[in-house]
Each structure stands twice: as C-alpha cells, then as structure tokens.
Write a protein that holds these residues in place. Structure first.
Motif, PDB file in Angstrom:
ATOM      1  N   UNK A   1       0.845  -1.184   0.000  1.00 48.88           N
ATOM      2  CA  UNK A   1       0.000   0.000   0.000  1.00 48.88           C
ATOM      3  C   UNK A   1       0.886   1.241   0.000  1.00 48.88           C
ATOM      4  N   UNK A   2       0.490   2.251  -0.774  1.00 41.79           N
ATOM      5  CA  UNK A   2       1.279   3.477  -0.815  1.00 41.79           C
ATOM      6  C   UNK A   2       0.393   4.705  -0.623  1.00 41.79           C
ATOM      7  N   UNK A   3       0.985   5.717  -0.058  1.00 41.34           N
ATOM      8  CA  UNK A   3       0.325   6.988   0.167  1.00 41.34           C
ATOM      9  C   UNK A   3       0.118   7.704  -1.157  1.00 41.34           C
ATOM     10  N   UNK A   4      -1.028   8.348  -1.304  1.00 39.66           N
ATOM     11  CA  UNK A   4      -1.318   9.127  -2.508  1.00 39.66           C
ATOM     12  C   UNK A   4      -1.408  10.618  -2.174  1.00 39.66           C
ATOM     13  N   UNK A   5      -2.303  10.957  -1.246  1.00 37.80           N
ATOM     14  CA  UNK A   5      -2.504  12.361  -0.917  1.00 37.80           C
ATOM     15  C   UNK A   5      -3.286  12.462   0.381  1.00 37.80           C
ATOM     16  N   UNK A   6      -3.097  13.560   1.111  1.00 37.90           N
ATOM     17  CA  UNK A   6      -3.855  13.800   2.333  1.00 37.90           C
ATOM     18  C   UNK A   6      -4.224  15.282   2.423  1.00 37.90           C
ATOM     19  N   UNK A   7      -5.269  15.552   3.227  1.00 35.54           N
ATOM     20  CA  UNK A   7      -5.788  16.918   3.364  1.00 35.54           C
ATOM     21  C   UNK A   7      -6.187  17.169   4.809  1.00 35.54           C
ATOM     22  N   UNK A   8      -5.940  18.373   5.265  1.00 28.82           N
ATOM     23  CA  UNK A   8      -6.302  18.750   6.628  1.00 28.82           C
ATOM     24  C   UNK A   8      -7.808  18.977   6.738  1.00 28.82           C
ATOM     25  N   UNK A   9      -8.253  19.164   7.964  1.00 33.62           N
ATOM     26  CA  UNK A   9      -9.693  19.273   8.222  1.00 33.62           C
ATOM     27  C   UNK A   9     -10.329  20.436   7.467  1.00 33.62           C
ATOM     28  N   UNK A  10      -9.660  21.581   7.452  1.00 30.03           N
ATOM     29  CA  UNK A  10     -10.248  22.747   6.790  1.00 30.03           C
ATOM     30  C   UNK A  10      -9.814  22.865   5.329  1.00 30.03           C
ATOM     31  N   UNK A  11      -9.042  21.899   4.860  1.00 28.99           N
ATOM     32  CA  UNK A  11      -8.598  21.903   3.466  1.00 28.99           C
ATOM     33  C   UNK A  11      -7.420  22.812   3.190  1.00 28.99           C
ATOM     34  N   UNK A  12      -6.911  23.458   4.223  1.00 27.28           N
ATOM     35  CA  UNK A  12      -5.842  24.419   4.019  1.00 27.28           C
ATOM     36  C   UNK A  12      -4.476  23.809   3.782  1.00 27.28           C
ATOM     37  N   UNK A  13      -4.327  22.580   4.151  1.00 20.94           N
ATOM     38  CA  UNK A  13      -3.045  21.896   3.968  1.00 20.94           C
ATOM     39  C   UNK A  13      -3.265  20.590   3.220  1.00 20.94           C
ATOM     40  N   UNK A  14      -2.445  20.380   2.194  1.00 21.30           N
ATOM     41  CA  UNK A  14      -2.495  19.130   1.441  1.00 21.30           C
ATOM     42  C   UNK A  14      -1.072  18.634   1.215  1.00 21.30           C
ATOM     43  N   UNK A  15      -0.952  17.356   0.992  1.00 20.02           N
ATOM     44  CA  UNK A  15       0.354  16.783   0.696  1.00 20.02           C
ATOM     45  C   UNK A  15       0.169  15.676  -0.318  1.00 20.02           C
ATOM     46  N   UNK A  16       0.883  15.767  -1.429  1.00 15.70           N
ATOM     47  CA  UNK A  16       0.743  14.818  -2.522  1.00 15.70           C
ATOM     48  C   UNK A  16       2.010  13.978  -2.685  1.00 15.70           C
ATOM     49  N   UNK A  17       1.823  12.739  -3.051  1.00 11.59           N
ATOM     50  CA  UNK A  17       2.951  11.933  -3.475  1.00 11.59           C
ATOM     51  C   UNK A  17       3.463  12.491  -4.799  1.00 11.59           C
ATOM     52  N   UNK A  18       4.765  12.411  -5.014  1.00 11.63           N
ATOM     53  CA  UNK A  18       5.346  12.954  -6.238  1.00 11.63           C
ATOM     54  C   UNK A  18       4.740  12.325  -7.493  1.00 11.63           C
ATOM     55  N   UNK A  19       4.368  11.066  -7.379  1.00 11.45           N
ATOM     56  CA  UNK A  19       3.870  10.337  -8.547  1.00 11.45           C
ATOM     57  C   UNK A  19       2.530  10.863  -9.064  1.00 11.45           C
ATOM     58  N   UNK A  20       1.797  11.597  -8.225  1.00  9.87           N
ATOM     59  CA  UNK A  20       0.477  12.089  -8.641  1.00  9.87           C
ATOM     60  C   UNK A  20       0.388  13.606  -8.672  1.00  9.87           C
ATOM     61  N   UNK A  21       1.431  14.266  -8.240  1.00 10.69           N
ATOM     62  CA  UNK A  21       1.425  15.719  -8.161  1.00 10.69           C
ATOM     63  C   UNK A  21       1.181  16.311  -9.549  1.00 10.69           C
ATOM     64  N   UNK A  22       0.251  17.268  -9.621  1.00  9.41           N
ATOM     65  CA  UNK A  22      -0.071  17.894 -10.885  1.00  9.41           C
ATOM     66  C   UNK A  22      -1.147  17.180 -11.677  1.00  9.41           C
ATOM     67  N   UNK A  23      -1.467  15.945 -11.279  1.00 11.15           N
ATOM     68  CA  UNK A  23      -2.499  15.173 -11.996  1.00 11.15           C
ATOM     69  C   UNK A  23      -3.724  14.911 -11.119  1.00 11.15           C
TER      70      UNK A  23
END
Length: 124
Positions: free
Chosen positions: A45-67
């Motif tokens: 299993x691999x991480x794809x993306x996550x988002x904070x409660x208010x949506x103000x912070x996100x973090x993307x895996x490099x493999x999906x960034x921009x897509x």
C-alpha cells in the motif's frame, strides 16, 4: 467510530479521468486529516494524498502531483479525489482513510479508519 465508503472507481483509458468519493458516517466530528492510499497487485500500500480538516493543507505523493486533486466537503462528510491524465501505473485499489489528529501525515499506520476500497483500472 467512523465508517468510510468509497465510490467512483472503474475502468478508464490512459489519459482519462475519474473522480473518487469517500463518504464518512458515524462520529464524523472526530475526523481531522483524511487521505487516499492505493495498493496495486503484488505491491505494498502506498500513500497518494492527504488533506487537513479545513482543506488548508495538502500533501501529494510525487507520482500524482499535478495530476490528482484532493478536496473535501465537511458539510457533506465527503472526501474527493479528482484524477486526471491517468496512467496504467495508477491502476490499484484506492482506499480512503481518516484520523483523529490534525497533522497531515503519510504513514498509513497513523490513520485509524479505512474504507473498503474501490478499484481503478487504467488501460493502455
């Protein structure tokens, strides 16, 4: 307890798009960070993306960034994943996850709640 149910998976050609949804129920007021993970056949299993409660912070895996784009509608208790420019290597079961702490993290072991997964298949 929190229950998560994903939907929106399917078969798409390379270059196409899909939108995944994850509806939360139960003690939704306890949910902070939410994320998407995926697991391809024979792989971990691999991480794809996550988002904070208010949506103000996100973090993307490099493999999906921009897509891929993550978003959430807290009024509807729903998490989304818009996937564009899909590639065959995006083929996997996609899982929604949620945790009770505010930090946006990539480790799956730090998420307490998981959905059952939805299959995404990208043909070449």
């Amino acid at each position: 307890q929190v229950q998560l149910v994903e939907s929106g998976g399917g078969l798409v050609q390379a270059g196409g798009s899909l939108r995944l949804s994850c509806e939360a129920s139960g003690r939704t007021d306890s949910i902070y960070t939410m994320g998407w993970f995926r697991q391809a056949p024979g792989k971990e299993r691999e991480f794809v993306v996550a988002i904070s409660k208010n949506g103000g912070a996100t973090y993307y895996a490099d493999s999906v960034k921009g897509r891929f784009t993550i978003s959430r509608d807290n009024a509807k208790n729903t998490l989304y994943l818009q996937m564009n420019s899909l590639k065959p290597e995006d083929t996997a079961v996609y899982y929604c996850a949620a945790r009770n702490q505010p930090a946006v993290v990539v480790l799956g072991s730090l998420y307490a709640y998981w959905g059952q997964g939805t299959q995404v298949t990208v043909s070449s």
